[in-house]
Design a protein around this motif. Structure first.
Motif, PDB file in Angstrom:
ATOM      1  N   ARG A  58      50.679  55.972  56.300  1.00  0.00           N
ATOM      2  CA  ARG A  58      50.309  55.236  55.084  1.00  0.00           C
ATOM      3  C   ARG A  58      49.804  56.218  54.024  1.00  0.00           C
ATOM      4  O   ARG A  58      49.075  57.159  54.324  1.00  0.00           O
ATOM      5  N   LEU A  59      50.197  55.980  52.772  1.00  0.00           N
ATOM      6  CA  LEU A  59      49.812  56.874  51.690  1.00  0.00           C
ATOM      7  C   LEU A  59      48.305  56.794  51.454  1.00  0.00           C
ATOM      8  O   LEU A  59      47.733  55.712  51.305  1.00  0.00           O
ATOM      9  N   HIS A  60      47.676  57.955  51.413  1.00  0.00           N
ATOM     10  CA  HIS A  60      46.243  58.050  51.158  1.00  0.00           C
ATOM     11  C   HIS A  60      45.956  58.450  49.712  1.00  0.00           C
ATOM     12  O   HIS A  60      45.049  57.917  49.068  1.00  0.00           O
ATOM     13  N   SER A  88      44.636  55.655  47.020  1.00  0.00           N
ATOM     14  CA  SER A  88      44.856  54.459  47.836  1.00  0.00           C
ATOM     15  C   SER A  88      43.627  54.241  48.716  1.00  0.00           C
ATOM     16  O   SER A  88      42.701  55.054  48.713  1.00  0.00           O
ATOM     17  N   PRO A  89      43.575  53.155  49.482  1.00  0.00           N
ATOM     18  CA  PRO A  89      42.425  52.911  50.357  1.00  0.00           C
ATOM     19  C   PRO A  89      42.120  54.100  51.264  1.00  0.00           C
ATOM     20  O   PRO A  89      43.020  54.813  51.723  1.00  0.00           O
ATOM     21  N   GLN A  90      40.841  54.304  51.556  1.00  0.00           N
ATOM     22  CA  GLN A  90      40.384  55.473  52.289  1.00  0.00           C
ATOM     23  C   GLN A  90      40.550  55.346  53.802  1.00  0.00           C
ATOM     24  O   GLN A  90      40.265  56.292  54.535  1.00  0.00           O
ATOM     25  N   PHE A  91      41.021  54.182  54.266  1.00  0.00           N
ATOM     26  CA  PHE A  91      41.208  53.974  55.705  1.00  0.00           C
ATOM     27  C   PHE A  91      42.638  53.512  55.966  1.00  0.00           C
ATOM     28  O   PHE A  91      43.181  52.681  55.229  1.00  0.00           O
ATOM     29  N   PHE A 226      29.987  60.164  55.298  1.00  0.00           N
ATOM     30  CA  PHE A 226      30.836  61.341  55.122  1.00  0.00           C
ATOM     31  C   PHE A 226      32.201  61.112  55.777  1.00  0.00           C
ATOM     32  O   PHE A 226      32.315  60.384  56.757  1.00  0.00           O
ATOM     33  N   PHE A 227      33.216  61.770  55.218  1.00  0.00           N
ATOM     34  CA  PHE A 227      34.518  61.868  55.861  1.00  0.00           C
ATOM     35  C   PHE A 227      34.663  63.279  56.419  1.00  0.00           C
ATOM     36  O   PHE A 227      34.373  64.265  55.733  1.00  0.00           O
ATOM     37  N   ASP A 228      35.129  63.375  57.658  1.00  0.00           N
ATOM     38  CA  ASP A 228      35.435  64.643  58.296  1.00  0.00           C
ATOM     39  C   ASP A 228      36.917  64.595  58.655  1.00  0.00           C
ATOM     40  O   ASP A 228      37.306  63.887  59.579  1.00  0.00           O
ATOM     41  N   ARG A 229      37.738  65.362  57.914  1.00  0.00           N
ATOM     42  CA  ARG A 229      39.188  65.197  58.020  1.00  0.00           C
ATOM     43  C   ARG A 229      39.862  66.475  58.500  1.00  0.00           C
ATOM     44  O   ARG A 229      39.552  67.571  58.046  1.00  0.00           O
TER      45      ARG A 229
END
Length: 242
Positions: A58-60, A88-91, A226-229
């Motif tokens: 899915r496109l982020h 786009s949505p973060q999830f 936080f996001f850890d990617r």
């Protein structure tokens, strides 16, 4: 090192009060980067970057950059440009389909220096002026939120091939820190940190391909989340001289 210490300070402060909420995600990015040399002084850079979630593709995020560089000296240039993005949505499993646009003028300074025959160290300083469309989480609203963002990225490029190889392999290692200020920034003055390592294979004088790993640590607007990617990035680099 001092920038990583800054990140650890933020993390420690959050964890101290038991408020840190870290979300882990895996993504992959595909990027086309074109450099058009107009003459010995001016170069026009254009990029398009498609960022997708690894689990369902899915496109982020869609990012388009265009910036014009002026070479002040052999190892020093200044640039100005504009970025258009669609967030786009973060999830990856989000039910919302809201896409938030952003227009982002920016200015930057680039400086490089050679460290021996095979190593180049470069520094990029960039200032973003971010106009992010207002929204309520489900619909776009009139107007935009605004803030500045300062970015600093040191990068090492190491030539791993023999000196007479016309299609070398380069190792790239970079670390970029981004800080928000101005506008309505209340919590997340620390925006994000990106650590990158990748290999670039030069195919010809016009084309090269790069594959690498990027670790993206980002603070959310709440100040405590936080996001850890983990990201795999593929880049096609295309250079054209007029």
């Amino acid at each position: 090192m001092k920038y990583h210490c800054l990140i650890f300070t933020f993390l420690f402060s959050c964890q101290l009060f038991g408020q840190a909420n870290i979300t882990n995600q895996n993504l992959y990015w595909t990027r086309y980067y074109n450099q058009l040399s107009l003459n010995s002084k001016w170069t026009w850079h254009n990029e398009i970057d498609m960022r997708r979630f690894a689990d369902n593709s899915r496109l982020h995020h869609l990012i388009i950059h265009s910036h014009l560089h002026y070479k002040v000296a052999p190892n020093f240039d200044v640039a100005a440009g504009i970025t258009y993005s669609q967030q786009s949505p973060q999830f990856s499993d989000a039910t919302s389909t809201l896409v938030v646009p952003e227009i982002r003028p920016f200015q930057e300074i680039n400086q490089s220096q050679t460290l021996g025959k095979r190593v180049t160290l470069s520094h990029r300083f960039r200032l973003d002026e971010r106009f992010i469309r207002k929204n309520n989480g489900t619909d776009l609203l009139e107007g935009s939120d605004f803030n500045f963002r300062f970015r600093y990225r040191p990068q090492l490029v190491i030539n791993l091939s023999k000196s007479d190889n016309k299609t070398p392999v380069n190792l790239k290692v970079a670390d970029e820190l981004m800080l928000n200020f101005g506008g309505e920034i209340l919590y997340n003055h620390f925006d994000q940190n990106r650590v990158y390592a990748g290999f670039e294979k030069v195919l010809s004088k016009n084309f090269s391909v790069e594959m690498g790993y990027l670790h993206w640590f980002q603070q959310r607007n709440t100040g405590k989340d936080f996001f850890d990617r983990n990201i795999v990035r593929l880049t096609i680099l295309h250079k054209v001289k007029l």
